[in-house]
Enzyme design. Structure first.
Site, PDB file in Angstrom:
ATOM      1  N   SER A   2      -7.286   2.762   5.892  1.00  0.00           N
ATOM      2  CA  SER A   2      -6.866   1.448   5.408  1.00  0.00           C
ATOM      3  C   SER A   2      -6.341   1.508   3.979  1.00  0.00           C
ATOM      4  O   SER A   2      -5.540   0.679   3.574  1.00  0.00           O
ATOM      5  CB  SER A   2      -8.014   0.437   5.523  1.00  0.00           C
ATOM      6  OG  SER A   2      -9.133   0.871   4.791  1.00  0.00           O
ATOM      7  N   ARG A  42      -1.774  -6.176   2.165  1.00  0.00           N
ATOM      8  CA  ARG A  42      -1.131  -5.384   3.200  1.00  0.00           C
ATOM      9  C   ARG A  42      -0.108  -6.246   3.943  1.00  0.00           C
ATOM     10  O   ARG A  42       0.537  -5.793   4.875  1.00  0.00           O
ATOM     11  CB  ARG A  42      -2.155  -4.820   4.177  1.00  0.00           C
ATOM     12  CG  ARG A  42      -2.910  -5.864   4.969  1.00  0.00           C
ATOM     13  CD  ARG A  42      -3.509  -5.294   6.229  1.00  0.00           C
ATOM     14  NE  ARG A  42      -4.572  -4.343   5.951  1.00  0.00           N
ATOM     15  CZ  ARG A  42      -5.019  -3.455   6.845  1.00  0.00           C
ATOM     16  NH1 ARG A  42      -4.492  -3.400   8.046  1.00  0.00           N
ATOM     17  NH2 ARG A  42      -6.007  -2.647   6.548  1.00  0.00           N
ATOM     18  N   GLU A  53     -20.427   1.219  -1.116  1.00  0.00           N
ATOM     19  CA  GLU A  53     -19.538   0.779  -2.206  1.00  0.00           C
ATOM     20  C   GLU A  53     -20.193   0.839  -3.581  1.00  0.00           C
ATOM     21  O   GLU A  53     -19.521   1.110  -4.580  1.00  0.00           O
ATOM     22  CB  GLU A  53     -19.035  -0.643  -1.942  1.00  0.00           C
ATOM     23  CG  GLU A  53     -18.045  -0.748  -0.802  1.00  0.00           C
ATOM     24  CD  GLU A  53     -18.689  -0.661   0.573  1.00  0.00           C
ATOM     25  OE1 GLU A  53     -19.903  -0.940   0.686  1.00  0.00           O
ATOM     26  OE2 GLU A  53     -17.993  -0.296   1.534  1.00  0.00           O
ATOM     27  N   PHE A  99     -15.028  -5.868  -0.180  1.00  0.00           N
ATOM     28  CA  PHE A  99     -16.232  -5.046  -0.361  1.00  0.00           C
ATOM     29  C   PHE A  99     -16.263  -4.410  -1.755  1.00  0.00           C
ATOM     30  O   PHE A  99     -17.315  -4.326  -2.384  1.00  0.00           O
ATOM     31  CB  PHE A  99     -16.313  -3.948   0.701  1.00  0.00           C
ATOM     32  CG  PHE A  99     -16.109  -4.461   2.099  1.00  0.00           C
ATOM     33  CD1 PHE A  99     -16.797  -5.588   2.528  1.00  0.00           C
ATOM     34  CD2 PHE A  99     -15.238  -3.841   2.965  1.00  0.00           C
ATOM     35  CE1 PHE A  99     -16.610  -6.078   3.817  1.00  0.00           C
ATOM     36  CE2 PHE A  99     -15.051  -4.325   4.256  1.00  0.00           C
ATOM     37  CZ  PHE A  99     -15.730  -5.436   4.685  1.00  0.00           C
ATOM     38  N   ARG A 103       0.831  -1.208   0.000  1.00  0.00           N
ATOM     39  CA  ARG A 103       0.000   0.000   0.000  1.00  0.00           C
ATOM     40  C   ARG A 103       0.862   1.254   0.000  1.00  0.00           C
ATOM     41  O   ARG A 103       0.492   2.284  -0.564  1.00  0.00           O
ATOM     42  CB  ARG A 103      -0.922   0.014   1.228  1.00  0.00           C
ATOM     43  CG  ARG A 103      -1.971  -1.081   1.223  1.00  0.00           C
ATOM     44  CD  ARG A 103      -2.797  -1.054   2.497  1.00  0.00           C
ATOM     45  NE  ARG A 103      -1.969  -1.271   3.684  1.00  0.00           N
ATOM     46  CZ  ARG A 103      -2.391  -1.154   4.929  1.00  0.00           C
ATOM     47  NH1 ARG A 103      -3.639  -0.801   5.180  1.00  0.00           N
ATOM     48  NH2 ARG A 103      -1.585  -1.399   5.952  1.00  0.00           N
TER      49      ARG A 103
END
Lengths: 322, 269
Positions: A41, A171, A62, A87, A14
């Protein structure tokens, strides 16, 4: 190679994503970030502090997020739509199909914390279906980089590619595996290690484990080819066919269900072009138990030692056929 | 263009739409007839558009979220010069670019692909937000069906439009009171709409959506908040035996019905 793959220095991909995004944002005012309350996040705090108006946070919504991304692109902007992969792809799959892929909108979908990254949070948060859901959609390259170098290169590529892209990021820390000047080519696998007895193919966090498995195999005198195949669609058919013909067996591993992911995509071409024994490692079509990403990958037979064992077994199948 | 001229054009569009449904043997004629007056007002009076430059960056955006009435949009686009009028005859034929739901990559003037319901409004929010971010002056209009408002994604978009202060966005709800299989009130009755939209921070105008002298001022409304037009319309408007009959959501007239409908629409021309 051994020094690289055993490097204690692990990177969160990330960070590479946002570093490139902020550089792109500084050069191009059309770059906007869209998120679903995922500023933290998605690591968009830096982008937000630099260009607060260009951080479009739709809240926890979303379907709207993906539709808004398509509309921003229609208005001439270059949106990076960021959200947890589970999601982003699961909740808004129809928006990805109709608004992004079918409409061919110039939107970059960034799935964060994909695969088993949220291992402890349980199957609702595991994103081990996203390759299957997205790779059936026309117009949509599906890419899972293996390290921070490839992540940076893929983000750079995506920004200059006119059309939709799904980038699947983790991540979970991985060492840098590709050379610092690596240039990303969509649909092109990278040969990380050559060998002629079997080919190991992976992407995302699994490429690192495949290299470690190849080391174990080498200690046993087995030459394994290792391909990093970040692009799940379009698949690198030439590399797949060459692997089948030249090594005679293909073992894949992915942070995904064994149904419909990288292994399946490869198998579709292997059966048609060059049938050889194959094994697909991943989560075997079940809801996974709780545990860290590392634990779960080990649990499902993707520790380097287990991958090496699977490779040996696969090579045995190969010789039993002849 | 004055309301009388717009009425005449709307009737011509209705007639061509009817013919195309009859010839193709398929279509969503009820919802097309309810929406055609608004489409006419948009394309012949309100929208700032250039048919020879369908991607002009300053064009106003129109999104037909109720994509199943694509034929009404095709006929309107053809009459306005975006596509050849004779192409309407290819509607639903093999390899025609005029399929049952509009495709923005094939049909000039279509902004985004719709068909599944609840998609157009979020995309329109993005278009309006883009104009805010870039300083563009275009305005974004989106039309949904009243049954379509049952899709939750619309309410996500409604909330975000208010949060983003999108005073450059107009939502038109084609409130013809019928969805595919039954009346709205017998299914999941979201009506009355105005208080719900107002509670989310929108300006709301209620009009007769089949009356040009009410449609045009409503579309030209400019305020400080996102604007919703609750357009009370009649499903099958303009054809007596179709009006307010749920069967005519996607029924196709037989030869006798077709002749009656042609006569009714032609009398009005």
């Amino acid at each position: 190679m051994k020094d690289v793959i055993n490097s204690p220095k692990l990177h969160d991909c990330r960070d590479a994503f946002v570093a490139v995004l902020e550089r792109l944002g500084a050069d191009n005012p059309k770059v906007v970030a869209v998120c679903n309350d995922s500023v933290g996040s998605s690591k968009l705090g830096g982008f937000k502090s630099k260009w607060p108006e260009r951080l479009v946070n739709v809240g926890i919504a979303e379907q709207n997020m993906v539709g808004v991304g398509a509309g921003l692109a229609n208005g001439g902007l270059l949106p990076f739509v960021c959200g947890a992969a589970c999601f982003l792809t699961g909740r808004s799959l129809e928006q990805i199909k109709a608004d992004i892929a079918y409409s061919n909108a110039n939107v970059k979908l960034i799935g964060i914390s994909s695969g088993m990254a949220y291992g402890e949070l349980g199957p609702t948060h595991h994103s081990i279906e996203d390759f299957a859901w997205t790779r059936v959609l026309p117009n949509l390259p599906v890419i899972a980089p293996c390290d921070s170098i490839e992540t940076a290169a893929a983000v750079e590529w995506a920004a200059h590619y006119e059309g939709p892209v799904f980038l699947r990021l983790s991540r979970v820390g991985v060492p840098d595996l590709l050379p610092p000047d690596h240039k990303f080519e969509v649909g092109k696998a990278n040969l990380l290690r050559d060998g002629d007895e079997i080919t190991l193919v992976a992407n995302g966090t699994l490429t690192h484990r495949m290299l470690k498995a190849a080391d174990i195999l080498a200690e046993q005198g087995i030459g394994a080819r290792v391909l990093n195949m970040a692009t799940v669609r379009p698949i690198d058919v030439d590399a797949v066919v060459a692997a089948a013909r030249e090594t005679g067996a293909i073992l894949t591993a992915e942070e995904h269900s064994t149904f419909g992911g990288l292994g399946s995509a490869i198998a579709e071409f292997v059966v048609a072009e060059a049938p050889v024994p194959m094994k697909i490692l991943g989560v075997p079509g079940i809801f996974a138990p709780t545990g860290s990403a590392e634990f779960l990958l080990d649990e499902f037979g993707m520790s380097p030692a287990a991958i090496a064992e699977a490779a040996v077994a696969l090579i045995a199948r190969k010789s039993s056929r002849t | 263009m004055q309301p009388n001229d717009l009425d005449r054009i709307a009737r011509q569009i209705r007639l061509r739409d009817l013919q195309a449904v009859f010839e193709a043997g398929a279509g969503h004629i009820g919802g097309e007839m309810s929406a055609i007056d608004i489409l006419t007002a948009l394309y012949f009076r309100v929208l700032r558009i250039w048919p020879d430059q369908p991607k002009h960056p300053e064009r106003d955006r129109f999104v037909l979220s109720k994509g199943h009435v694509a034929l009404a949009l095709y006929v309107t686009l053809a009459k306005r010069g975006f596509i050849p009028e004779e192409e309407i005859g290819t509607f639903l034929k093999p390899h025609s670019r005029l399929n049952g739901h509009p495709n923005c990559n094939k049909v000039p003037g279509v902004e985004t692909n719709t068909g599944p319901l609840g998609h157009g409004l979020p995309v329109a929010v993005g278009m309006a937000k883009a104009a805010k971010l870039t300083g563009a002056n275009y305005r974004t209009y989106v039309m949904t069906g009243d049954g379509e408002m049952q899709e939750g994604s619309n309410w996500e978009a409604i909330a975000s439009a208010a949060q983003f202060g999108l005073d450059n966005l107009t939502l038109i709800i084609d409130h013809n009171r019928f969805q595919q299989g039954a009346a709205l009130k017998d299914t999941n009755n979201l009506a009355p709409f105005p208080a719900k939209l107002e509670a989310f921070g929108w300006d709301v105008t209620e009009i007769n959506g089949n009356a040009m002298d009410e449609i045009v001022p409503a579309l030209e409304h400019r305020g400080g908040r996102p604007h919703c037009i609750v357009a009370h319309t009649n499903k099958g408007h303009g054809i007596s035996f179709m009006q307010d009959k749920v069967d005519w959501h996607h029924k196709v007239p037989n030869a006798e019905q077709y002749e009656i409908a042609v006569v009714e629409l032609s009398e009005a021309l």
